[in-house]
Design a protein around this motif. Structure first.
Motif, PDB file in Angstrom:
ATOM      1  N   LEU A 144       0.820  -1.211   0.000  1.00 54.95           N
ATOM      2  CA  LEU A 144       0.000   0.000   0.000  1.00 54.95           C
ATOM      3  C   LEU A 144       0.855   1.263   0.000  1.00 54.95           C
ATOM      4  N   LYS A 145       2.077   1.162   0.477  1.00 49.63           N
ATOM      5  CA  LYS A 145       2.997   2.307   0.412  1.00 49.63           C
ATOM      6  C   LYS A 145       3.238   2.702  -1.042  1.00 49.63           C
ATOM      7  N   GLY A 146       3.309   1.706  -1.908  1.00 51.62           N
ATOM      8  CA  GLY A 146       3.533   1.980  -3.321  1.00 51.62           C
ATOM      9  C   GLY A 146       2.336   2.618  -3.996  1.00 51.62           C
ATOM     10  N   PHE A 147       1.129   2.231  -3.577  1.00 55.35           N
ATOM     11  CA  PHE A 147      -0.076   2.799  -4.179  1.00 55.35           C
ATOM     12  C   PHE A 147      -0.372   4.204  -3.659  1.00 55.35           C
ATOM     13  N   THR A 148      -0.056   4.452  -2.396  1.00 56.16           N
ATOM     14  CA  THR A 148      -0.406   5.746  -1.809  1.00 56.16           C
ATOM     15  C   THR A 148       0.572   6.853  -2.185  1.00 56.16           C
ATOM     16  N   ALA A 149       1.812   6.505  -2.507  1.00 56.68           N
ATOM     17  CA  ALA A 149       2.810   7.533  -2.847  1.00 56.68           C
ATOM     18  C   ALA A 149       2.331   8.457  -3.972  1.00 56.68           C
ATOM     19  N   PRO A 150       1.871   7.925  -5.119  1.00 56.62           N
ATOM     20  CA  PRO A 150       1.400   8.826  -6.185  1.00 56.62           C
ATOM     21  C   PRO A 150       0.100   9.535  -5.820  1.00 56.62           C
ATOM     22  N   LEU A 151      -0.745   8.895  -4.990  1.00 55.67           N
ATOM     23  CA  LEU A 151      -1.998   9.536  -4.588  1.00 55.67           C
ATOM     24  C   LEU A 151      -1.729  10.767  -3.732  1.00 55.67           C
ATOM     25  N   LEU A 152      -0.723  10.677  -2.867  1.00 55.21           N
ATOM     26  CA  LEU A 152      -0.377  11.804  -1.998  1.00 55.21           C
ATOM     27  C   LEU A 152       0.162  12.987  -2.796  1.00 55.21           C
ATOM     28  N   GLU A 153       0.722  12.698  -3.964  1.00 55.51           N
ATOM     29  CA  GLU A 153       1.231  13.771  -4.816  1.00 55.51           C
ATOM     30  C   GLU A 153       0.097  14.492  -5.541  1.00 55.51           C
ATOM     31  N   MET A 154      -1.034  13.802  -5.703  1.00 53.94           N
ATOM     32  CA  MET A 154      -2.143  14.372  -6.470  1.00 53.94           C
ATOM     33  C   MET A 154      -3.194  15.064  -5.609  1.00 53.94           C
ATOM     34  N   VAL A 155      -3.295  14.686  -4.335  1.00 52.26           N
ATOM     35  CA  VAL A 155      -4.344  15.251  -3.476  1.00 52.26           C
ATOM     36  C   VAL A 155      -3.725  15.871  -2.228  1.00 52.26           C
ATOM     37  N   ASP A 156      -4.482  16.775  -1.609  1.00 51.78           N
ATOM     38  CA  ASP A 156      -4.025  17.365  -0.350  1.00 51.78           C
ATOM     39  C   ASP A 156      -4.950  16.917   0.777  1.00 51.78           C
TER      40      ASP A 156
END
Length: 220
Positions: A144-156
């Motif tokens: 899940l660390k791999g999936f959340t990394a790009p999500l954190l870059e796109m949302v605040d």
């Protein structure tokens, strides 16, 4: 002399007479029979592969070729080795679930939602295997660390205010199973609630199933 059988049964395996061998191999077999040789190399006249031949038992065996359709089973690591992998990654599986994983009671299929496909729980070996996400390697259990990394870059944080689990928190949750692309995870905050993460849209869905109920297999 009796007929021979090509040992490469997956794509040849034909029966042939010694006379069908090349002149060199035929003469070699005749000489080997007289000497009662138990090991020699000759060639199948049909597939042209070389193989071992025992003139005493009149038996052909593979030599240098193996069945490409044979699935080689990977050797599972020991519990000690798997524990070392988890410790190195600083991952701690809730003790009751860890004991369940290594017990004879472990059952990989689990119903999460009525009238839907079952989820599959990862074995302890599978949890410690590496998986590639966006070019980076993660253990299956902390993918899940791999999936959340790009999500954190796109949302605040403000755009996640209605989410029950923030993406930063999701990164610390442990993946324990899957169904198609959906990932079953343990809520790291209480070490018991189970949620579903949808990688295709980033949605997080609560379930009525708990880690405790899986371990005890209550009402499932």
């Amino acid at each position: 002399m009796k007929e021979l059988i090509c040992p490469y049964s997956w794509d040849c395996g034909k029966i042939f007479s010694p006379q069908e061998l090349s002149a060199f191999d035929y003469n070699f077999v005749q000489s080997a029979v007289e000497k009662k040789m138990t090991f020699m190399i000759i060639h199948c006249p049909n597939c042209s592969r070389e193989f071992k031949f025992d003139t005493v038992q009149w038996k052909a065996d593979e030599f240098g070729y193996s069945n490409p359709n044979t699935v080689v089973k990977k050797n599972d690591k020991t519990i000690k080795q798997l524990t070392a992998i988890l410790n190195k990654a600083k991952i701690e599986i809730p003790l009751p679930y860890f004991e369940y994983l290594i017990s004879d009671k472990f059952e990989p299929q689990i119903s999460i939602f009525p009238d839907e496909e079952n989820f599959s729980l990862f074995t302890l070996n599978e949890l410690c295997e590496k998986t590639n996400i966006d070019g980076k390697s993660y253990l299956t259990i902390n993918q899940l660390k791999g999936f959340t990394a790009p999500l954190l870059e796109m949302v605040d944080d403000s755009s996640q205010k209605n989410q029950e689990i923030q993406y930063k928190e999701l990164a610390d949750c442990l993946a324990i199973g899957f169904e198609n692309t959906r990932i079953l995870l343990i809520d790291h905050r209480d070490q018991n609630s189970l949620w579903i993460f949808h990688p295709d849209g980033g949605d997080i869905e609560r379930t009525a199933v708990t880690l405790e109920s899986i371990v005890n297999r209550m009402d499932l």
